[in-house]
Design a protein around this motif. Structure first.
Motif, PDB file in Angstrom:
ATOM      1  N   ASN A  17      -4.640   0.381  25.448  1.00 45.99           N
ATOM      2  CA  ASN A  17      -5.316  -0.806  26.004  1.00 45.99           C
ATOM      3  C   ASN A  17      -4.611  -2.121  25.664  1.00 45.99           C
ATOM      4  N   ASN A  19      -1.427  -4.457  26.902  1.00 50.44           N
ATOM      5  CA  ASN A  19      -0.399  -4.653  27.914  1.00 50.44           C
ATOM      6  C   ASN A  19       0.978  -4.770  27.263  1.00 50.44           C
ATOM      7  N   GLY A  20       1.952  -4.089  27.846  1.00 49.33           N
ATOM      8  CA  GLY A  20       3.308  -4.154  27.320  1.00 49.33           C
ATOM      9  C   GLY A  20       3.576  -3.190  26.179  1.00 49.33           C
TER      10      GLY A  20
END
Length: 343
Positions: A17, A19-20
């Motif tokens: 959960n 991002n990246g």
């Protein structure tokens, strides 16, 4: 050793959960446990073995010599690899994720390369020390003193830390590769990106001391061979006490040079794959598979665990010191004056 294959819908991330986040490619339980054992054993050997070397040399007065102080400092570098580098690299290698933060990644990388180059400079100074000892064993004690050894130790530590600290913390190592660096170093990744210019400089900084070491040790063994022939020719003839003493000293120094030569060869073999991989990777756009990089890294790391084993095999004084330390005899007040014979 194969990694688990997961369907695209079940891709695992280092940080769920987020991002990246980097993609996690974990090993199955069996190989995972085996890798932890193998890597963990290397770290334990590096820590305990080098701690024994440092304790032996610093505690026992007879072992207080310029060469041994260089060995103790070299052991400190290997000890720090076992403490500050190998445990974190072990988690990265097995879990395929870096869980210790971006700042510590930079610090870890700096320690990794700085301790390597520090070890190399120690070995370079040790080779010069052995050359002086073998070529002129009677005058050697007045030339390579404890003060000179201290200067060599200072240079071996200060130069690598300053150089790599400045390079990594200023960010010049990835000039021109910022986009690639961002792509490779996702959240949960810790892969140093070094552009071609700095890779070439690093390569030369590695190759030049290695060439010095090879040249010096080649001369050492040529001199040792000549000395052995002279001793053989003089055998059976009545020599002076000075000549006899010089022969014994020369023989002792040659034996020490051979043992330390094995240490140098072990270092070169251990670090050669990593050095070659780094240069090739830089010029081919960092396409080397992660497992190849990890194998090369751990070949280099294991060198820190090998040196104490080499000393234990070839240095009688180290074996005796280990016995005294493990039996806790060294805790007695008079133990520092223990005689190790002609060490």
């Amino acid at each position: 050793m194969s990694r688990d294959l997961t369907p695209p819908a079940a891709v695992q991330l280092c940080y769920e959960n987020v991002n990246g986040s980097c993609v996690k490619t974990p090993y199955s339980p069996g190989p995972r446990l085996l890798l932890y054992v193998v890597f963990g054993l290397g770290a334990v050997l590096a820590v305990l073995g080098n701690l024994l070397v440092v304790t032996s040399i610093l505690h026992f007065k007879q072992l207080h010599s310029p060469t041994n102080f260089l060995l103790a400092s070299l052991a400190c570098a290997d000890f720090l690899v076992g403490v500050a580098v190998m445990p974190f690299s072990m988690v990265r290698s097995v879990e395929s994720c870096w869980y210790f933060g971006r700042s510590f990644c930079t610090f870890h990388t700096c320690c990794d390369v700085a301790f390597c180059y520090s070890s190399l400079l120690h070995l370079c100074f040790i080779s010069v020390d052995r050359y002086m000892a073998v070529t002129d064993p009677l005058v050697y004690p007045t030339k390579f003193t404890v003060s000179v050894s201290g200067i060599c130790i200072g240079v071996s530590w200060i130069l690598p830390i300053m150089y790599f600290g400045a390079m990594l913390y200023t960010g010049v190592n990835d000039d021109g590769l910022e986009e690639l660096s961002s792509a490779l170093n996702c959240i949960g990744g810790c892969q140093p990106i070094i552009n071609q210019g700095w890779v070439l400089v690093d390569f030369l900084l590695l190759v030049i001391p290695i060439c010095v070491i090879i040249i010096v040790y080649s001369n050492i063994f040529l001199v040792a061979r000549m000395q052995a022939k002279k001793i053989e020719n003089a055998r059976g003839k009545k020599g002076s006490s000075l000549g006899s003493y010089k022969t014994r000293v020369a023989k002792r120094e040659r034996k020490a040079a051979k043992t330390l030569g094995i240490t140098v060869v072990a270092f070169l073999i251990s670090w050669l794959p990593y050095t070659i991989e780094s240069v090739i990777d830089s010029y081919m756009g960092f396409i080397t598979p992660a497992y190849i990089y990890e194998i090369c890294c751990w070949c280099a790391y294991y060198n820190s665990a090998m040196n104490p084993l080499i000393y234990a095999l070839f240095f009688p004084w180290f074996r005796k010191a280990i016995q005294l330390i493990l039996s806790r005899e060294f805790l007695k007040g008079h133990s520092s004056a223990t005689s190790f014979g002609s060490e």
